[in-house]
Motif scaffolding. Structure first.
Motif, PDB file in Angstrom:
ATOM      1  N   LEU A   1      16.188   2.882 -20.276  1.00  0.00           N
ATOM      2  CA  LEU A   1      16.553   2.027 -19.142  1.00  0.00           C
ATOM      3  C   LEU A   1      17.674   1.062 -19.504  1.00  0.00           C
ATOM      4  O   LEU A   1      18.631   0.887 -18.739  1.00  0.00           O
ATOM      5  CB  LEU A   1      15.338   1.229 -18.656  1.00  0.00           C
ATOM      6  CG  LEU A   1      14.289   1.987 -17.870  1.00  0.00           C
ATOM      7  CD1 LEU A   1      13.003   1.163 -17.773  1.00  0.00           C
ATOM      8  CD2 LEU A   1      14.805   2.352 -16.482  1.00  0.00           C
TER       9      LEU A   1
ATOM     10  N   ARG B 197      21.031   2.916 -19.980  1.00  0.00           N
ATOM     11  CA  ARG B 197      21.559   3.300 -18.673  1.00  0.00           C
ATOM     12  C   ARG B 197      22.116   2.077 -17.948  1.00  0.00           C
ATOM     13  O   ARG B 197      23.189   2.118 -17.358  1.00  0.00           O
ATOM     14  CB  ARG B 197      20.465   3.961 -17.843  1.00  0.00           C
ATOM     15  CG  ARG B 197      20.972   4.440 -16.487  1.00  0.00           C
ATOM     16  CD  ARG B 197      19.891   4.987 -15.599  1.00  0.00           C
ATOM     17  NE  ARG B 197      18.944   5.848 -16.287  1.00  0.00           N
ATOM     18  CZ  ARG B 197      17.690   6.035 -15.883  1.00  0.00           C
ATOM     19  NH1 ARG B 197      17.227   5.449 -14.803  1.00  0.00           N
ATOM     20  NH2 ARG B 197      16.895   6.831 -16.547  1.00  0.00           N
ATOM     21  N   HIS B 198      21.374   0.985 -18.002  1.00  0.00           N
ATOM     22  CA  HIS B 198      21.796  -0.244 -17.336  1.00  0.00           C
ATOM     23  C   HIS B 198      23.144  -0.717 -17.864  1.00  0.00           C
ATOM     24  O   HIS B 198      24.055  -1.015 -17.088  1.00  0.00           O
ATOM     25  CB  HIS B 198      20.740  -1.333 -17.530  1.00  0.00           C
ATOM     26  CG  HIS B 198      20.966  -2.546 -16.709  1.00  0.00           C
ATOM     27  ND1 HIS B 198      21.931  -3.482 -17.008  1.00  0.00           N
ATOM     28  CD2 HIS B 198      20.355  -2.977 -15.581  1.00  0.00           C
ATOM     29  CE1 HIS B 198      21.903  -4.447 -16.106  1.00  0.00           C
ATOM     30  NE2 HIS B 198      20.948  -4.156 -15.227  1.00  0.00           N
TER      31      HIS B 198
ATOM     32  N   TRP C 299      20.346  -0.330  -8.040  1.00  0.00           N
ATOM     33  CA  TRP C 299      19.858   0.446  -9.186  1.00  0.00           C
ATOM     34  C   TRP C 299      19.699  -0.476 -10.400  1.00  0.00           C
ATOM     35  O   TRP C 299      18.693  -0.438 -11.098  1.00  0.00           O
ATOM     36  CB  TRP C 299      20.815   1.562  -9.571  1.00  0.00           C
ATOM     37  CG  TRP C 299      20.971   2.680  -8.614  1.00  0.00           C
ATOM     38  CD1 TRP C 299      20.136   3.026  -7.584  1.00  0.00           C
ATOM     39  CD2 TRP C 299      22.043   3.616  -8.588  1.00  0.00           C
ATOM     40  NE1 TRP C 299      20.635   4.126  -6.937  1.00  0.00           N
ATOM     41  CE2 TRP C 299      21.799   4.504  -7.518  1.00  0.00           C
ATOM     42  CE3 TRP C 299      23.182   3.784  -9.349  1.00  0.00           C
ATOM     43  CZ2 TRP C 299      22.657   5.559  -7.209  1.00  0.00           C
ATOM     44  CZ3 TRP C 299      24.038   4.833  -9.044  1.00  0.00           C
ATOM     45  CH2 TRP C 299      23.769   5.706  -7.988  1.00  0.00           C
TER      46      TRP C 299
ATOM     47  N   TRP D 230      16.345  -1.203 -12.509  1.00  0.00           N
ATOM     48  CA  TRP D 230      16.219  -0.899 -13.940  1.00  0.00           C
ATOM     49  C   TRP D 230      15.890  -2.153 -14.732  1.00  0.00           C
ATOM     50  O   TRP D 230      15.100  -2.107 -15.681  1.00  0.00           O
ATOM     51  CB  TRP D 230      17.473  -0.234 -14.476  1.00  0.00           C
ATOM     52  CG  TRP D 230      17.774   1.088 -13.848  1.00  0.00           C
ATOM     53  CD1 TRP D 230      16.883   1.958 -13.286  1.00  0.00           C
ATOM     54  CD2 TRP D 230      19.052   1.684 -13.692  1.00  0.00           C
ATOM     55  NE1 TRP D 230      17.538   3.068 -12.805  1.00  0.00           N
ATOM     56  CE2 TRP D 230      18.876   2.926 -13.039  1.00  0.00           C
ATOM     57  CE3 TRP D 230      20.349   1.300 -14.037  1.00  0.00           C
ATOM     58  CZ2 TRP D 230      19.930   3.772 -12.737  1.00  0.00           C
ATOM     59  CZ3 TRP D 230      21.402   2.146 -13.732  1.00  0.00           C
ATOM     60  CH2 TRP D 230      21.190   3.374 -13.094  1.00  0.00           C
TER      61      TRP D 230
ATOM     62  N   GLN E 190      12.160  -2.861 -14.131  1.00  0.00           N
ATOM     63  CA  GLN E 190      11.318  -1.904 -14.850  1.00  0.00           C
ATOM     64  C   GLN E 190      11.300  -2.218 -16.342  1.00  0.00           C
ATOM     65  O   GLN E 190      10.243  -2.212 -16.985  1.00  0.00           O
ATOM     66  CB  GLN E 190      11.826  -0.477 -14.646  1.00  0.00           C
ATOM     67  CG  GLN E 190      11.575   0.104 -13.280  1.00  0.00           C
ATOM     68  CD  GLN E 190      12.146   1.513 -13.214  1.00  0.00           C
ATOM     69  OE1 GLN E 190      11.971   2.315 -14.120  1.00  0.00           O
ATOM     70  NE2 GLN E 190      12.843   1.810 -12.127  1.00  0.00           N
ATOM     71  N   SER E 191      12.485  -2.482 -16.899  1.00  0.00           N
ATOM     72  CA  SER E 191      12.593  -2.781 -18.317  1.00  0.00           C
ATOM     73  C   SER E 191      11.823  -4.056 -18.660  1.00  0.00           C
ATOM     74  O   SER E 191      11.097  -4.106 -19.662  1.00  0.00           O
ATOM     75  CB  SER E 191      14.065  -2.922 -18.709  1.00  0.00           C
ATOM     76  OG  SER E 191      14.185  -3.238 -20.072  1.00  0.00           O
TER      77      SER E 191
END
Length: 121
Positions: free
Chosen positions: A16, A19-20, A82, A86, A89-90
């Motif tokens: 995550l 990607r972030h 998005w 993320w 979530q992280s």
């Protein structure tokens, strides 16, 4: 069993966060070229947002002010959403990981830094 779950949490956090950072830095670079005013808004809102100086442009954790300002933007809003998702979530996974470690958040930072260094050499 918990060790495997802990490993899965670490893997997901790393995924995550990587990607972030990739999407946030690409998005900010695209903004700088296509919409310099919007990029400047992002930079202005993140100025001083990182108390430890580790994330001066909000590339690792999207500051709430950036989300509030840009989530409804016609070109960039979906990507900003998005990033916010993320980040959230992280954060929740990091909180879960920290709760499993004796030193809490400081141990969690250490574990993630070690794993990141192992992966990137």
């Amino acid at each position: 069993m918990q060790e495997r779950q802990t490993r899965q949490i670490i893997d997901r956090i790393i995924e995550l966060d990587a990607r972030h950072i990739a999407v946030a830095s690409s998005l900010l670079a695209a903004m700088a070229i296509d919409d310099p005013e919007v990029a400047q808004t992002w930079l202005d809102l993140t100025e001083g947002a990182s108390s430890d100086g580790m994330d001066p442009h909000g590339l690792f954790i999207l500051p709430r002010d950036v989300f509030e300002a840009l989530h409804s933007h016609i070109r960039y809003g979906y990507a900003v959403e998005w990033l916010a998702n993320w980040s959230l979530q992280s954060f929740h996974l990091k909180n879960e990981l920290a709760s499993r470690l004796p030193g809490g958040w400081s141990d969690m930072d250490s574990v993630l830094a070690t794993e990141h260094n192992r992966r990137t050499g």
